[in-house]
Design an enzyme around this catalytic site. Structure first.
Site, PDB file in Angstrom:
ATOM      1  N   GLY A 178      27.961 -49.472   1.914  1.00 11.43           N
ATOM      2  CA  GLY A 178      26.898 -50.138   2.678  1.00 11.43           C
ATOM      3  C   GLY A 178      25.788 -49.163   3.057  1.00 11.43           C
ATOM      4  CG  ASN A 207      25.646 -56.948   3.214  1.00  7.69           C
ATOM      5  OD1 ASN A 207      24.936 -57.723   2.566  1.00  7.69           O
ATOM      6  ND2 ASN A 207      25.165 -56.231   4.215  1.00  7.69           N
ATOM      7  CB  SER A 264      25.701 -52.366  17.687  1.00  3.70           C
ATOM      8  OG  SER A 264      24.422 -52.897  17.868  1.00  3.70           O
ATOM      9  CE1 TYR A 292      27.433 -56.654  13.913  1.00  4.82           C
ATOM     10  CE2 TYR A 292      25.631 -56.539  15.499  1.00  4.82           C
ATOM     11  CZ  TYR A 292      26.473 -55.915  14.594  1.00  4.82           C
ATOM     12  OH  TYR A 292      26.369 -54.550  14.389  1.00  4.82           O
ATOM     13  CE  LYS A 326      29.996 -53.906  14.756  1.00  9.61           C
ATOM     14  NZ  LYS A 326      30.633 -52.892  13.947  1.00  9.61           N
TER      15      LYS A 326
HETATM   16  P1  NAD Z   1      26.225 -52.888   5.609  1.00 11.16           P
HETATM   17  O1  NAD Z   1      26.479 -54.356   5.539  1.00 11.16           O
HETATM   18  O2  NAD Z   1      25.168 -52.318   4.773  1.00 11.16           O
HETATM   19  O3  NAD Z   1      27.591 -52.102   5.294  1.00 11.16           O
HETATM   20  C1  NAD Z   1      28.844 -52.602   5.661  1.00 11.16           C
HETATM   21  C2  NAD Z   1      29.745 -52.484   4.442  1.00 11.16           C
HETATM   22  O4  NAD Z   1      31.036 -52.975   4.788  1.00 11.16           O
HETATM   23  C3  NAD Z   1      29.256 -53.336   3.263  1.00 11.16           C
HETATM   24  O5  NAD Z   1      29.208 -52.530   2.100  1.00 11.16           O
HETATM   25  C4  NAD Z   1      30.293 -54.442   3.124  1.00 11.16           C
HETATM   26  O6  NAD Z   1      30.471 -54.835   1.780  1.00 11.16           O
HETATM   27  C5  NAD Z   1      31.518 -53.778   3.732  1.00 11.16           C
HETATM   28  N1  NAD Z   1      32.488 -54.711   4.328  1.00 11.16           N
HETATM   29  C6  NAD Z   1      32.261 -55.703   5.212  1.00 11.16           C
HETATM   30  N2  NAD Z   1      33.414 -56.332   5.523  1.00 11.16           N
HETATM   31  C7  NAD Z   1      34.397 -55.710   4.832  1.00 11.16           C
HETATM   32  C8  NAD Z   1      35.801 -55.897   4.718  1.00 11.16           C
HETATM   33  N3  NAD Z   1      36.442 -56.882   5.339  1.00 11.16           N
HETATM   34  N4  NAD Z   1      36.501 -55.069   3.908  1.00 11.16           N
HETATM   35  C9  NAD Z   1      35.874 -54.083   3.225  1.00 11.16           C
HETATM   36  N5  NAD Z   1      34.562 -53.858   3.284  1.00 11.16           N
HETATM   37  C10 NAD Z   1      33.825 -54.661   4.074  1.00 11.16           C
HETATM   38  O7  NAD Z   1      26.003 -52.530   7.145  1.00 11.16           O
HETATM   39  P2  NAD Z   1      25.468 -51.180   7.790  1.00 11.16           P
HETATM   40  O8  NAD Z   1      24.086 -51.402   8.251  1.00 11.16           O
HETATM   41  O9  NAD Z   1      25.757 -50.046   6.916  1.00 11.16           O
HETATM   42  O10 NAD Z   1      26.367 -51.136   9.085  1.00 11.16           O
HETATM   43  C11 NAD Z   1      27.532 -50.333   9.146  1.00 11.16           C
HETATM   44  C12 NAD Z   1      28.173 -50.513  10.517  1.00 11.16           C
HETATM   45  O11 NAD Z   1      27.239 -50.150  11.517  1.00 11.16           O
HETATM   46  C13 NAD Z   1      28.593 -51.938  10.828  1.00 11.16           C
HETATM   47  O12 NAD Z   1      29.795 -51.883  11.561  1.00 11.16           O
HETATM   48  C14 NAD Z   1      27.469 -52.454  11.704  1.00 11.16           C
HETATM   49  O13 NAD Z   1      27.905 -53.464  12.564  1.00 11.16           O
HETATM   50  C15 NAD Z   1      27.088 -51.208  12.464  1.00 11.16           C
HETATM   51  N6  NAD Z   1      25.704 -51.195  12.957  1.00 11.16           N
HETATM   52  C16 NAD Z   1      24.676 -51.392  12.080  1.00 11.16           C
HETATM   53  C17 NAD Z   1      23.367 -51.386  12.559  1.00 11.16           C
HETATM   54  C18 NAD Z   1      22.211 -51.648  11.635  1.00 11.16           C
HETATM   55  O14 NAD Z   1      21.138 -52.015  12.128  1.00 11.16           O
HETATM   56  N7  NAD Z   1      22.338 -51.467  10.333  1.00 11.16           N
HETATM   57  C19 NAD Z   1      23.115 -51.158  13.917  1.00 11.16           C
HETATM   58  C20 NAD Z   1      24.191 -50.946  14.766  1.00 11.16           C
HETATM   59  C21 NAD Z   1      25.488 -50.963  14.274  1.00 11.16           C
HETATM   60  C1  WQD Z   2      13.310 -55.190  15.489  1.00  8.72           C
HETATM   61  C2  WQD Z   2      12.063 -55.779  16.141  1.00  8.72           C
HETATM   62  C3  WQD Z   2      12.024 -58.180  16.272  1.00  8.72           C
HETATM   63  C4  WQD Z   2      11.762 -58.947  11.999  1.00  8.72           C
HETATM   64  C5  WQD Z   2      19.213 -55.872  15.229  1.00  8.72           C
HETATM   65  C6  WQD Z   2      20.530 -56.428  15.705  1.00  8.72           C
HETATM   66  C7  WQD Z   2      21.266 -55.411  16.508  1.00  8.72           C
HETATM   67  C8  WQD Z   2      21.411 -54.095  15.760  1.00  8.72           C
HETATM   68  C9  WQD Z   2      20.095 -53.618  15.273  1.00  8.72           C
HETATM   69  C10 WQD Z   2      23.447 -54.047  14.486  1.00  8.72           C
HETATM   70  C11 WQD Z   2      12.380 -56.936  17.081  1.00  8.72           C
HETATM   71  C12 WQD Z   2      10.913 -57.665  15.383  1.00  8.72           C
HETATM   72  C13 WQD Z   2      11.849 -58.320  13.221  1.00  8.72           C
HETATM   73  C14 WQD Z   2      10.564 -59.652  11.677  1.00  8.72           C
HETATM   74  C15 WQD Z   2       9.640 -59.007  13.791  1.00  8.72           C
HETATM   75  N1  WQD Z   2      22.198 -54.241  14.561  1.00  8.72           N
HETATM   76  N2  WQD Z   2      10.802 -58.351  14.100  1.00  8.72           N
HETATM   77  N3  WQD Z   2       9.557 -59.655  12.594  1.00  8.72           N
HETATM   78  O1  WQD Z   2      16.581 -57.136  16.737  1.00  8.72           O
HETATM   79  O2  WQD Z   2      16.497 -54.719  17.454  1.00  8.72           O
HETATM   80  O3  WQD Z   2      18.461 -55.535  16.332  1.00  8.72           O
HETATM   81  O4  WQD Z   2      19.468 -54.667  14.508  1.00  8.72           O
HETATM   82  O5  WQD Z   2      24.196 -53.775  15.357  1.00  8.72           O
HETATM   83  O6  WQD Z   2      22.504 -55.955  16.806  1.00  8.72           O
HETATM   84  O7  WQD Z   2      20.267 -57.568  16.496  1.00  8.72           O
HETATM   85  O8  WQD Z   2      16.351 -55.278  15.025  1.00  8.72           O
HETATM   86  O9  WQD Z   2      15.064 -55.035  12.960  1.00  8.72           O
HETATM   87  O10 WQD Z   2      15.873 -57.331  13.627  1.00  8.72           O
HETATM   88  O11 WQD Z   2      14.054 -56.265  14.928  1.00  8.72           O
HETATM   89  O12 WQD Z   2       8.711 -59.050  14.583  1.00  8.72           O
HETATM   90  O13 WQD Z   2      10.447 -60.268  10.609  1.00  8.72           O
HETATM   91  O14 WQD Z   2      11.229 -56.319  15.116  1.00  8.72           O
HETATM   92  O15 WQD Z   2      11.582 -59.243  17.058  1.00  8.72           O
HETATM   93  O16 WQD Z   2      11.522 -56.832  18.168  1.00  8.72           O
HETATM   94  P1  WQD Z   2      16.905 -55.745  16.467  1.00  8.72           P
HETATM   95  P2  WQD Z   2      15.362 -56.003  14.036  1.00  8.72           P
END
Ligand code: NAD
Ligand code: WQD
Length: 340
Positions: free
Chosen positions: A10, A35, A125, A150, A154
């Site tokens: 991911g 994903n 997160s 979601y 977490k």
């Molecule tokens: P992502 O979706 O790109 O990566 C997650 C990976 O996990 C994917 O490759 C998916 O195929 C794999 N996966 C999901 N469910 C699975 C399962 N049951 N078994 C095996 N593989 C599985 O997401 P990411 O952005 O890399 O996020 C990684 C972690 O960080 C997640 O736990 C997410 O909740 C957390 N996180 C992400 C963000 C963000 O904005 N990207 C922010 C805060 C926290």
């Molecule tokens: C950022 C800002 C939107 C899209 C999400 C998850 C959170 C965490 C981080 C995993 C916001 C604005 C967005 C668009 C816009 N992920 N926006 N037009 O909302 O901070 O958080 O990702 O844990 O749980 O909710 O990130 O990138 O979606 O948005 O104006 O088309 O951009 O309103 O202010 P967010 P985001």
């Protein structure tokens, strides 16, 4: 040292896998490709000249997880795998609880059988804070009722880890509450790969700039912020990947068999949606087609991290600029579309 990287193909997992390999760790990547794309494995190889072990396993499958722990011995686990779409979680909450919490529970059942305390890093997160009353947000802030299943999943995962710690079981844990990761590896060979219409801001911006989307909608400009748009803490993906190495080293070197820490991971700086768009336009010399639209339901107004805890305890802080992150995001989008 052999490290299990769940969700390692991911977005965050692939960048961290690259750094782990470059640091000399052996890694076993587990991903069900729900994903992500198997080509990411080849691109990790292109960057590092190392091919990690890969197991296509759905971590909800308890038997498969047991077999994984029979087949390999791990010195550490970085647990990224989860579903992460806020929108989808509202429509299919059960999918989020069974995957995000269920997968963690399956891994924990195996951890409980290990003789030695495992080094465990969990991806949480900033969403667990909801709309905090004050800025910046530090780790002692109360966790608010989550805005989405979601976010709730977490929170539940954090509680599951706390229960394991409180039960007196020896395991060393660091939970990282990421703020908003953006950008891509400098090679532009790996980056964020959203399926379908992106929910997050930066992939929406790059897809609009390249012409895949017609126009970016800014979700509301009537918030109580300097320019009326929401404020977030955007962290370069390479900084975010690096913090996992720092945490792993901390866990490995610690003699405390029940080390249990939670850290914010951000830059400590808030940036509004309009500011971010303008930086993207300037650094990449592009005019972005955007319009102001309605507020998005569930958005918090402002969220940025107090980063002092991780700075003081692990001597870690971000190194890359927002400009650099937005350049790398654009290079990644260009590379993805180079044949079209
Ligand atoms: P992502 O979706 O790109 O990566 C997650 C990976 O996990 C994917 O490759 C998916 O195929 C794999 N996966 C999901 N469910 C699975 C399962 N049951 N078994 C095996 N593989 C599985 O997401 P990411 O952005 O890399 O996020 C990684 C972690 O960080 C997640 O736990 C997410 O909740 C957390 N996180 C992400 C963000 C963000 O904005 N990207 C922010 C805060 C926290
Ligand atoms: C950022 C800002 C939107 C899209 C999400 C998850 C959170 C965490 C981080 C995993 C916001 C604005 C967005 C668009 C816009 N992920 N926006 N037009 O909302 O901070 O958080 O990702 O844990 O749980 O909710 O990130 O990138 O979606 O948005 O104006 O088309 O951009 O309103 O202010 P967010 P985001």
């Amino acid at each position: 040292m052999q490290i299990l990287v769940t969700g390692g193909l991911g977005y965050i997992g692939s960048h961290t896998s690259v750094l782990l390999l470059e640091k000399g760790y052996d890694i076993v990547v587990v991903d069900d490709l729900s994903n992500s794309n198997i080509e990411v494995l080849d691109n990790i190889f292109k960057i590092t000249s190392k091919k990690p072990a890969f197991e296509k396993i759905d971590l909800k499958d308890k038997k498969a997880v047991s077999k994984l722990f029979q087949d390999y011995t791990f010195d550490g686990i970085i647990h990224f795998a989860a579903h992460k779409s806020v929108n989808e979680s509202v429509n299919y909450p059960e999918k989020y609880f069974s995957n995000n919490v269920g997968s963690l529970e399956n891994i924990i059942d195996e951890i409980k059988l290990l003789e030695n305390p495992i080094n465990f890093i969990f991806s949480s997160s900033c969403t667990v804070y909801g709309q905090a009353d004050l800025m910046p947000i530090d780790e002692s802030f109360p966790l608010k009722e989550a805005e989405s299943p979601y976010g709730q999943s977490k929170r539940q995962c954090e509680e599951v880890l706390k229960s394991l710690h409180d039960s007196g079981h020896s395991f060393k844990n660091i939970t990282l509450r990421y703020f908003n990761p953006i950008g891509a590896h400098p090679s532009a060979l790996i980056g964020e790969l959203p399926l379908g219409i992106p929910e997050n801001l930066v992939p929406y911006i790059t897809q609009t700039a390249i012409g895949k989307r017609e126009c970016l909608t800014v979700f509301g400009n009537d918030y109580e912020t300097a320019d009326g748009t929401c404020v977030r803490d955007y962290i370069h993906i390479m900084d975010l990947a690096e913090v996992h190495i720092t945490c792993l080293e901390k866990l490995i070197s610690s003699n405390d068999d029940s080390l249990f820490k939670v850290y914010n991971v951000g830059t400590g700086k808030g940036t509004s949606v309009l500011e971010l768009i303008h930086i993207f336009e300037n650094v990449n010399d592009i005019k972005l087609n955007y319009k102001i639209g309605e507020r998005r339901k569930g958005d918090v107004v402002t969220a940025y991290a107090d980063t002092s805890k991780i700075k003081e305890e692990l001597n870690w802080s971000t190194k890359n600029s927002l400009k650099n992150a937005l350049k790398s995001a654009w290079n990644w989008e260009l590379n993805l579309n180079k044949d079209e």
